[in-house]
Write an enzyme that holds these catalytic residues in place. Structure first.
Site, PDB file in Angstrom:
ATOM      1  N   GLU A 161       0.804  -1.224   0.000  1.00 18.26           N
ATOM      2  CA  GLU A 161       0.000   0.000   0.000  1.00 18.26           C
ATOM      3  C   GLU A 161       0.838   1.277   0.000  1.00 18.26           C
ATOM      4  O   GLU A 161       0.383   2.334   0.435  1.00 18.26           O
ATOM      5  CB  GLU A 161      -0.981  -0.044   1.165  1.00 18.26           C
ATOM      6  CG  GLU A 161      -1.910  -1.260   1.061  1.00 18.26           C
ATOM      7  CD  GLU A 161      -3.081  -1.234   2.018  1.00 18.26           C
ATOM      8  OE1 GLU A 161      -3.248  -0.242   2.740  1.00 18.26           O
ATOM      9  OE2 GLU A 161      -3.833  -2.236   2.036  1.00 18.26           O
ATOM     10  N   HIS A 399     -18.855  -8.416   5.305  1.00 18.03           N
ATOM     11  CA  HIS A 399     -17.516  -7.916   5.599  1.00 18.03           C
ATOM     12  C   HIS A 399     -16.909  -8.751   6.715  1.00 18.03           C
ATOM     13  O   HIS A 399     -17.500  -8.887   7.788  1.00 18.03           O
ATOM     14  CB  HIS A 399     -17.561  -6.445   6.032  1.00 18.03           C
ATOM     15  CG  HIS A 399     -16.208  -5.863   6.275  1.00 18.03           C
ATOM     16  ND1 HIS A 399     -15.841  -5.250   7.446  1.00 18.03           N
ATOM     17  CD2 HIS A 399     -15.114  -5.827   5.471  1.00 18.03           C
ATOM     18  CE1 HIS A 399     -14.584  -4.850   7.360  1.00 18.03           C
ATOM     19  NE2 HIS A 399     -14.117  -5.189   6.178  1.00 18.03           N
ATOM     20  N   HIS A 469      -9.014  -7.902   0.877  1.00 18.62           N
ATOM     21  CA  HIS A 469      -8.174  -6.740   1.174  1.00 18.62           C
ATOM     22  C   HIS A 469      -6.956  -7.195   1.975  1.00 18.62           C
ATOM     23  O   HIS A 469      -7.054  -8.087   2.798  1.00 18.62           O
ATOM     24  CB  HIS A 469      -8.977  -5.675   1.927  1.00 18.62           C
ATOM     25  CG  HIS A 469      -9.819  -4.863   0.986  1.00 18.62           C
ATOM     26  ND1 HIS A 469      -9.849  -3.499   0.988  1.00 18.62           N
ATOM     27  CD2 HIS A 469     -10.625  -5.259  -0.032  1.00 18.62           C
ATOM     28  CE1 HIS A 469     -10.656  -3.074   0.019  1.00 18.62           C
ATOM     29  NE2 HIS A 469     -11.151  -4.112  -0.603  1.00 18.62           N
ATOM     30  N   GLU A 470      -5.839  -6.561   1.667  1.00 19.84           N
ATOM     31  CA  GLU A 470      -4.533  -6.912   2.257  1.00 19.84           C
ATOM     32  C   GLU A 470      -4.064  -8.335   1.969  1.00 19.84           C
ATOM     33  O   GLU A 470      -3.413  -8.953   2.821  1.00 19.84           O
ATOM     34  CB  GLU A 470      -4.534  -6.667   3.777  1.00 19.84           C
ATOM     35  CG  GLU A 470      -4.749  -5.231   4.184  1.00 19.84           C
ATOM     36  CD  GLU A 470      -6.227  -4.870   4.331  1.00 19.84           C
ATOM     37  OE1 GLU A 470      -7.024  -5.767   4.615  1.00 19.84           O
ATOM     38  OE2 GLU A 470      -6.565  -3.696   4.136  1.00 19.84           O
ATOM     39  N   GLU A 494      -8.824   5.058  -0.572  1.00 21.32           N
ATOM     40  CA  GLU A 494      -9.055   5.334   0.841  1.00 21.32           C
ATOM     41  C   GLU A 494      -7.938   6.142   1.485  1.00 21.32           C
ATOM     42  O   GLU A 494      -8.160   6.829   2.475  1.00 21.32           O
ATOM     43  CB  GLU A 494      -9.229   4.016   1.602  1.00 21.32           C
ATOM     44  CG  GLU A 494      -7.981   3.154   1.604  1.00 21.32           C
ATOM     45  CD  GLU A 494      -8.195   1.774   2.229  1.00 21.32           C
ATOM     46  OE1 GLU A 494      -9.349   1.344   2.319  1.00 21.32           O
ATOM     47  OE2 GLU A 494      -7.194   1.136   2.603  1.00 21.32           O
TER      48      GLU A 494
END
Lengths: 688, 688
Positions: A161, A399, A469-470, A494
């Site tokens: 990131e 989520h 994500h990640e 983000e």
């Protein structure tokens, strides 16, 4: 006693397709050596291959060539979803069968030469004396012929990131970047000269070269150590908790090492080499997989308007327990508002983060048991929301944030996925913000690579789409696991919300780097470009509004978020129309213009329809874009709706001004558009 | 600015029960210090307490005493099963509330003084500035007043399966033992001066002292570093993959550190202090828990007669796949033979190892995915076996070997336990032979401690009894988890099968060490004492046959194996009668004679019946045992059946000779028995 069989220098073996040539040889020390030419000139000079194994420290030299095989393949296949409906897979293959003379161990290297580059992988054949083994190091090198320009991020074991740096290879040093990147949750970058792949390069000969890997399975991610003096890049594998790299069991293969090359930058964005090097899926019924746009209770937390957590303090051990803070985003009434908004605008999905208990103390504690994935906060009524969404024809997106505690998630994986099925969630966004558990493992190491695949497999089993994500950056596994539709694995929009953000050239680099391996959940579509973060009034997006529209075309994802708040879309209903219209699945894609770090223009044709959509973006410089529409059906008239930066638009001073025009176009039209500094344009072209 | 509050030396605080006194004070450096007296004399001289935390490296000094509390408790409770039907819990409690003056962090230490020793634990109360924290080291010391004799095994992070060494504390050094213990699968003992607990000591003042811990939960096992010069023992916690010891979240507590003491060795074996320091179970319906004896397809593999594996080679990657070796023990016909044998002799359970696929390459590869816990070999018919067992009134015992891959087991835990329920398996024997995965973790570290508890919890959920092999040594958790009935966690009888075995004094040490924390699945009852290992003809048990009978009394377990082959029992039907009769659950237990390393005689009264059973064993020396029967009901006549070594019995030369006599006895009787070298005697006493 094996000296009689000592390796000898072998005559070079070559395979060629079009302008790309691969040469393999064994050097006098018995080292496997490959070279790659483009147009008759080596841009990858002789580079070594091989391994250090825990039980064979010299598994990179002393090799003899036992045998070779060649074959040609030219075939096409259809992805379940994607940027094009049909993919051609055409290559020359060379397999070299090697034997290490001291140990007697066997190693095969398989090379494939495509029009647009070379892929190779190692294969460990069945052999009685090498079954289970541990890879201590991989010796693969990519020796660049000169000091290329590189678009790179640090070789971090736990994050992709970072913002990109553009520099010569000789200038690569990530130390200060890593140290100052306090907006990244977990940073582990011990080698200051290591960079992530996909590494984008532009050589002194003006060749565009991208180095990455395909089909990363049961192996750690490969990073590259840069020798600034020699311009040699060496594979560095992300280590496990005890410093080993990979535990393998022959017969087995490594991921493909990929070198994509062209003298036209656009060719790299069009390349399907990485997808072609991945295996097809094992099953064929993917009717349950539905690309979609989705809204979500998310940006309001990112910007500080509401919170993931229900209470402000973890009061475990005190009498008062959870005291609601009154700012919890994932409450039933708010969810219904988003469902209404999705239904009204034709978006299929609604993501809600912060719906389950545990957010009061979820981050930074290296805690094993964080979330349970099935227990909602008291103000989130799972059943009521399911019914409301169903009545509105909208589906909820689950989520599952793990906080990096993969062991905890694995223990509950069946429970979590059964919950999704029970409440009709067709997709899940997973998250791994935090230091990994098992402790000592890294996001990009073999153990976690296998974990992410296990989650994808579980999704196949339960018919759930995955947006991870990640995870490690993608390597084309979306071909094998069509339900693993998107990943973050990069610096998303983000960062403009919770940190100082990312420079305007970021989105012109991403397609050449992060996106080479697969779709990114970048979360485009922010309309309120200043003043969105109440506590940081001078924070702003590094983009114009028109550019946010263009990103829906330039950044491909079959799960595409409509990321801003409903009220911010209401304020720009005319521009919002493009987001309502733009598809997420395509029959065709044309890269019309591209230069890493500068600009990108892409046209895509909607799946099953004659409609085309174009996105054009620029970096921090204003730029004229001349967009030829030669891909339109000859002789046919279309109406183009152009969403462009206003003349006085500028990402910093005046980002939200745009103008929308319509014009009749055909295949002979060239649209001349002015892109503002940090700006872009989006175009919808429908037959009249 | 906190200097005004610097710690001062406090007046000592004492609590006393009977002969045991605990003294607490804070020394001039602000270190918590405790001392333990027995009969007015300190056998534990002033010893420090405290921690090093990752965020507070001085959390062992600079403390001020804020407050103290005292209370007395005297209560009784009934275990679900055990050596006695009622347990008295009587102690004096002192709680000291401490505050570290520099950090302001709070720490409580709770001491309990019993008739037979002291337990203390640390408690981290709720406090705003210390929520999640990492324990880097624990500073607890046990300073012995002199150079005691110790019965010890190396402080290994992964194994408790060493033979015991008897030496002075000043002579403790485990290096050569660890190095030569090639019969132990995984050995990790970096500190040559570290020993495991329970550590048995006999002081120069002839006190018997046992140091261990109770209620090991969410914390690593404690080992002891021995300073041979000062005779100081210091806590050493088993580290995790990155070298930390424990991740805690206040409010929380550590396990109890236990010091059991008496001038009579027998008192230690009778001590219930460790059980008393564990929490009662959270639920009360344990009617599904049934102590039992069981037979199994197991010894025949241990001795090399048959194999766990179905094929001899892992031919993955070759065409021939699994080629049966013809010696696979877990085949349906053989299982039925054992079911018949169990049914004929009143044993409730049949364990079968090697029933599931994966044994060809299960060991030594540090491989993540070894077994799937539900896929039988083709010659093991799960359904047919279930039905056959049910028809015979016998239940099957599941076997789940993990090869140390705990992550793999956790992923499949629900699947595995559902399988047990579906096929009516009331119990599972788990195994962890191999290096642990998550890699870098150890059998005795916090992560695995939590893993074993998760399995026990899963057993509670599915009503499955657990017999864990290769867990940390027990700490009385069988009180909290009555379904976690037995553990191996020590050097079992099996070492006499696959290695050179264990000296005859081993079973006279085990009750003073390993068994202090809980039942052991030792697998007694071997009748063929020589010539049982076809490939190692001179291998033999270090025991007589009569001693094997006695072990059913001296080594307590509610799951007790009848370990030998049916045909070996058929050869000694008269002696076998004792094994058929001996219970596994008791109303009362009397330690009649005991000296660590020399001899043990124990009498137990059958649960709910007036029958008594006695086991007497000796070490390598022949010995006379005078056994008074004063515990029998006064005036009542009983018939005693005595299974004794024959006069010419000797563990080495002539182990299988015994004689069985019956005699009428009453409470005034003293039985005088001769135990052979390495021998023993078993007695059944039933009212006439």
């Amino acid at each position: 006693m094996w000296q009689g069989l000592m390796a000898q220098t072998n005559a070079p073996i070559t395979i060629t397709q079009n302008k790309v040539q691969l040469t393999f040889t064994i050097d006098p020390a018995g080292q496997p050596i490959y070279t790659v030419d483009f147009n008759g000139k080596a841009f990858i000079t002789p580079s070594r291959q091989g391994f250090v194994l825990a039980t064979d420290s010299l598994f990179y030299k002393g090799f003899a060539l036992i045998n070779t095989e060649k074959k040609s393949v030219d075939e096409t296949w259809k992805p379940v979803w994607g940027e094009v409906s049909t993919i051609r897979n055409s290559y020359q293959q060379l397999t070299v069968h090697l034997k290490q003379q001291t140990s007697g161990h066997l190693l095969d290297i398989v090379f494939r030469v495509f029009d647009d580059g070379v892929g190779f992988r190692y294969e460990f054949p069945y052999q009685p004396d090498l079954k289970y083994f541990t890879v201590t190091d991989e010796h693969t090198a990519f020796n660049l012929a000169g000091d290329a320009t590189a678009w790179w991020i640090p070789g971090d074991y736990d994050s992709n990131e970072y913002p990109y740096t553009t520099s010569k290879l000789s200038q690569v040093n990530n130390s200060s970047l890593v140290q100052s990147a306090t907006d990244i949750a977990v940073r582990t970058a011990p080698d200051p000269f290591a960079v992530q792949t996909p590494l984008m390069l532009k050589t002194e000969d003006q060749l565009y070269v991208n180095i990455h890997e395909a089909a990363l399975r049961n192996y750690p991610a490969m990073q590259l150590h840069v020798d600034g003096n020699t311009h040699q890049l060496s594979a560095r594998l992300v280590p496990d908790a005890v410093g080993n790299k990979a535990y393998l069991h022959a017969p087995c293969t490594t991921p493909w090492r990929t070198i994509i090359v062209s003298d036209k930058a656009a060719d790299l964005l069009a390349s399907k080499m990485i997808l072609n090097l991945n295996d097809p899926p094992k099953t064929t019924d993917f009717s349950w997989i539905q690309p979609m746009k989705f809204v979500g209770i998310w940006w309001e937390m990112q910007t500080g308007k509401s919170t993931w957590n229900y209470a402000d303090a973890d009061n475990r051990g005190k009498d008062d327990g959870l005291v609601p803070n009154g700012r919890h985003g994932a409450n039933t009434a708010n969810v219904k508002k988003y469902i209404d908004f999705a239904a009204a605008n034709g978006f299929k999905g609604v993501l809600v983060e912060g719906w389950n208990t545990g957010w009061e103390d979820w981050f930074g504690n290296w805690k094993e048991e964080v979330f349970d994935f099935v227990t909602p906060y008291p103000d989130f009524n799972v059943k009521e929301i399911e019914q409301y969404a169903a009545a509105k024809g909208v589906q909820m997106i689950m989520h599952n944030e793990t906080s990096g505690s993969a062991t905890n998630y694995e223990r509950q994986l069946d429970t979590a996925f059964r919950f999704m099925r029970a409440y009709d969630y067709p997709a899940v966004k997973t998250g791994y913000v935090g230091r990994i558990i098992p402790r000592g493992e890294h996001h990009d190491g073999q153990w976690m690579v296998n974990h992410y695949e296990r989650v994808a497999q579980k999704g196949l089993q339960y018919h759930i789409m995955i947006d991870a994500h990640e995870p490690p950056r993608p390597t084309g596994l979306q071909r094998t696991f069509p339900n693993w539709m998107a990943s973050e694995a990069g610096r998303g929009n983000e960062y403009n919300a919770f940190s100082n953000g990312t420079a305007p050239d970021h989105e012109t680099i991403l397609p050449f780097t992060r996106l080479m391996g697969g779709p990114m959940d970048y979360t485009p579509g922010i309309f309120k470009l200043k003043g969105y973060a109440p506590h940081v009034p001078d924070r702003q997006m590094h983009s114009t509004l028109a550019k946010q529209l263009a990103l829906y075309v330039t950044i491909y994802s079959p799960l595409q978020m409509v990321a801003d708040l409903p009220e911010n879309y209401e304020a720009h209903k005319d521009a919002f129309q493009f987001i309502r219209d733009v598809p997420v699945d395509w029959d065709d894609t044309r890269i019309l213009a591209a230069e890493p770090g500068d600009y990108i223009t892409i046209a895509r044709k909607e799946k099953g329809k004659p409609n085309w959509y174009i996105g054009a973006i620029t970096d921090e410089l204003p730029r004229k874009a001349a967009i030829p529409l030669h891909f339109l059906d000859k002789g046919k008239k279309y109406r183009a709706t152009i969403y462009a930066d206003a003349d006085n638009a500028d990402w910093k001073q005046n980002p939200e001004v745009y103008h929308i025009t319509t014009t009749v176009v055909d295949a002979t039209t060239i649209l001349n558009l002015q892109l503002a500094a940090g700006g872009g344009a989006a175009i919808a072209i429908l037959p009249i």
